[in-house]
Design an enzyme around this catalytic site. Structure first.
Site, short mmCIF file in Angstrom:
data_model
loop_
_atom_site.label_atom_id
_atom_site.label_comp_id
_atom_site.label_asym_id
_atom_site.label_seq_id
_atom_site.Cartn_x
_atom_site.Cartn_y
_atom_site.Cartn_z
N ASN A 60 -1.38 9.14 -1.42
CA ASN A 60 -0.71 8.70 -0.20
C ASN A 60 0.76 8.48 -0.55
O ASN A 60 1.10 7.50 -1.19
CB ASN A 60 -1.36 7.39 0.28
CG ASN A 60 -0.60 6.77 1.44
OD1 ASN A 60 0.22 7.42 2.08
ND2 ASN A 60 -0.85 5.49 1.70
N LYS A 101 3.13 7.80 1.36
CA LYS A 101 3.77 6.84 2.27
C LYS A 101 5.10 7.43 2.79
O LYS A 101 5.19 8.63 2.95
CB LYS A 101 3.97 5.49 1.58
CG LYS A 101 2.70 5.02 0.86
CD LYS A 101 2.74 3.59 0.49
CE LYS A 101 1.53 3.26 -0.39
NZ LYS A 101 1.28 1.85 -0.50
N HIS A 140 -5.02 2.65 7.30
CA HIS A 140 -4.41 2.10 6.07
C HIS A 140 -3.93 0.67 6.34
O HIS A 140 -3.47 0.38 7.44
CB HIS A 140 -3.24 2.99 5.63
CG HIS A 140 -2.74 2.63 4.27
ND1 HIS A 140 -1.87 1.59 4.05
CD2 HIS A 140 -3.01 3.16 3.04
CE1 HIS A 140 -1.62 1.50 2.74
NE2 HIS A 140 -2.31 2.44 2.12
N GLU A 154 -1.34 -0.85 5.63
CA GLU A 154 0.05 -0.97 6.11
C GLU A 154 0.13 -0.68 7.60
O GLU A 154 0.94 -1.26 8.32
CB GLU A 154 0.97 -0.04 5.29
CG GLU A 154 1.16 -0.60 3.88
CD GLU A 154 1.44 0.44 2.81
OE1 GLU A 154 1.78 1.58 3.13
OE2 GLU A 154 1.30 0.08 1.61
N GLU A 160 -9.68 -0.69 -0.23
CA GLU A 160 -8.37 -1.05 -0.75
C GLU A 160 -8.09 -2.53 -0.48
O GLU A 160 -7.62 -2.87 0.62
CB GLU A 160 -7.29 -0.21 -0.07
CG GLU A 160 -7.47 1.28 -0.22
CD GLU A 160 -6.14 2.00 -0.10
OE1 GLU A 160 -5.77 2.65 -1.07
OE2 GLU A 160 -5.48 1.89 0.94
N GLY A 183 0.10 -1.71 -4.15
CA GLY A 183 1.53 -1.72 -4.48
C GLY A 183 1.97 -2.96 -5.25
O GLY A 183 3.16 -3.20 -5.39
N SER A 216 -3.16 -0.02 -6.80
CA SER A 216 -2.54 -0.03 -8.13
C SER A 216 -3.33 0.77 -9.17
O SER A 216 -3.41 0.38 -10.33
CB SER A 216 -2.32 -1.48 -8.60
OG SER A 216 -1.45 -2.15 -7.70
C1 PEP Z 1 -2.21 2.95 -1.04
O1 PEP Z 1 -1.13 3.04 -0.49
O2 PEP Z 1 -3.22 3.32 -0.46
C2 PEP Z 1 -2.26 2.39 -2.39
C3 PEP Z 1 -3.43 2.20 -2.94
O3 PEP Z 1 -1.06 2.10 -2.99
P1 PEP Z 1 -0.84 1.77 -4.55
O4 PEP Z 1 -1.61 2.78 -5.36
O5 PEP Z 1 0.64 1.89 -4.75
O6 PEP Z 1 -1.34 0.39 -4.80
#
Ligand code: PEP
Length: 252
Positions: free
Chosen positions: A9, A11, A94, A96, A166, A172, A213
């Site tokens: 992703n 973003k 997601h 976000e 997640e 992040g 992460s």
């Molecule tokens: C994500 O945006 O779905 C995500 C898991 O981000 P990150 O790997 O940066 O934690």
């Protein structure tokens, strides 16, 4: 047997030129990992260029979001049929989108139904916030996100459903969940919730990813867990070596 699945992703990162550059770095290496289903989810603006670049390869393209309506007066939105012009995948719900754009489980459900109608594979994200985690609400929150998000979905679509667990506190932040903890949520909450909706056989066939992460160095800890079928990768998917490393780990 569930085929391992790794999605990046990106973003709100990468211009078209930067997106092309990243794909030219990862493309050949990813193609050498045929046992993993691989998907890149760049911003909408890069989809046409990358779809041309990836034509005929086994690397899929996904959108990061879409509207559920087929067309109309929805300024700034992108319809499922428009996504389908370039993609076979779409990320839905997601955290976000939920946190910054007010997406609800009902919105997620509408988007999921639209995705299935348009022959897209949906990567549906669920996960608890830090407050919810600290209050011991993980099971309750995730179970509700699954039951409302997937409500009314026919089990015949099982092959086109992917769930990404997640935990919001791990996205992040560089603070990944422990692999054992994530696996427990998958085995004790997510797969049983899918089984309630679709029956055990379909639930067993649905890929469930971990996201939060994930890096090339911690990926194999997750992928060796019994229920974790792959990863949704944010930050590390922007770095060629990291994303290739994660994908290689998923193949083992
Ligand atoms: C994500 O945006 O779905 C995500 C898991 O981000 P990150 O790997 O940066 O934690």
């Amino acid at each position: 047997m569930r085929i391992p699945f790794v999605a990046g992703n990106w973003k709100m990162n990468k211009t078209v030129a930067e997106a092309r550059d990243l794909v030219s770095k990862v493309g050949a290496q990813l193609r050498e990992i045929p046992s993993v289903e691989k998907v890149l989810c760049p911003p909408f603006t890069a989809l046409p260029a990358l779809s041309a670049m990836l034509e005929g390869s086994d690397i899929g393209l996904g959108a990061q979001n879409m509207h559920w309506e087929e067309k109309g007066a929805f300024t700034g939105e992108v319809a499922p049929g428009m996504v389908k012009e370039f993609c076979n995948y779409v990320i839905i719900g997601h955290s976000e989108r939920r946190a910054y754009f007010g997406e609800t489980d009902e919105n997620v459900n509408r988007k999921l139904r639209a995705a299935l109608k348009f022959d897209l594979t949906a990567i549906v994200c669920v996960g608890e916030t830090l407050d919810q985690y600290e209050s011991g609400l993980t099971s309750e929150v995730v179970r509700r996100q699954i039951s409302l998000g997937f409500a009314g979905t026919d089990s015949a679509f099982g092959a086109r459903l992917v769930v990404a667990y997640e935990p919001v506190w791990a996205i992040g932040t560089g603070k990944a969940s422990s692999a054992v903890n994530a696996n427990e949520v998958l085995s004790q909450v997510i797969r049983p919730a899918l089984s309630d909706l679709f029956g055990m056989e379909t639930a067993q066939s649905i890929r469930i990813l971990y996201g939060g992460s994930v890096t090339a160095s911690n990926a194999s800890e997750f992928f060796t867990q019994s229920e974790i079928d792959g990863a949704l990768v944010g930050g590390a998917s922007l770095k060629a070596d990291e994303f290739v490393g994660i994908t290689k780990a998923a193949a083992k």
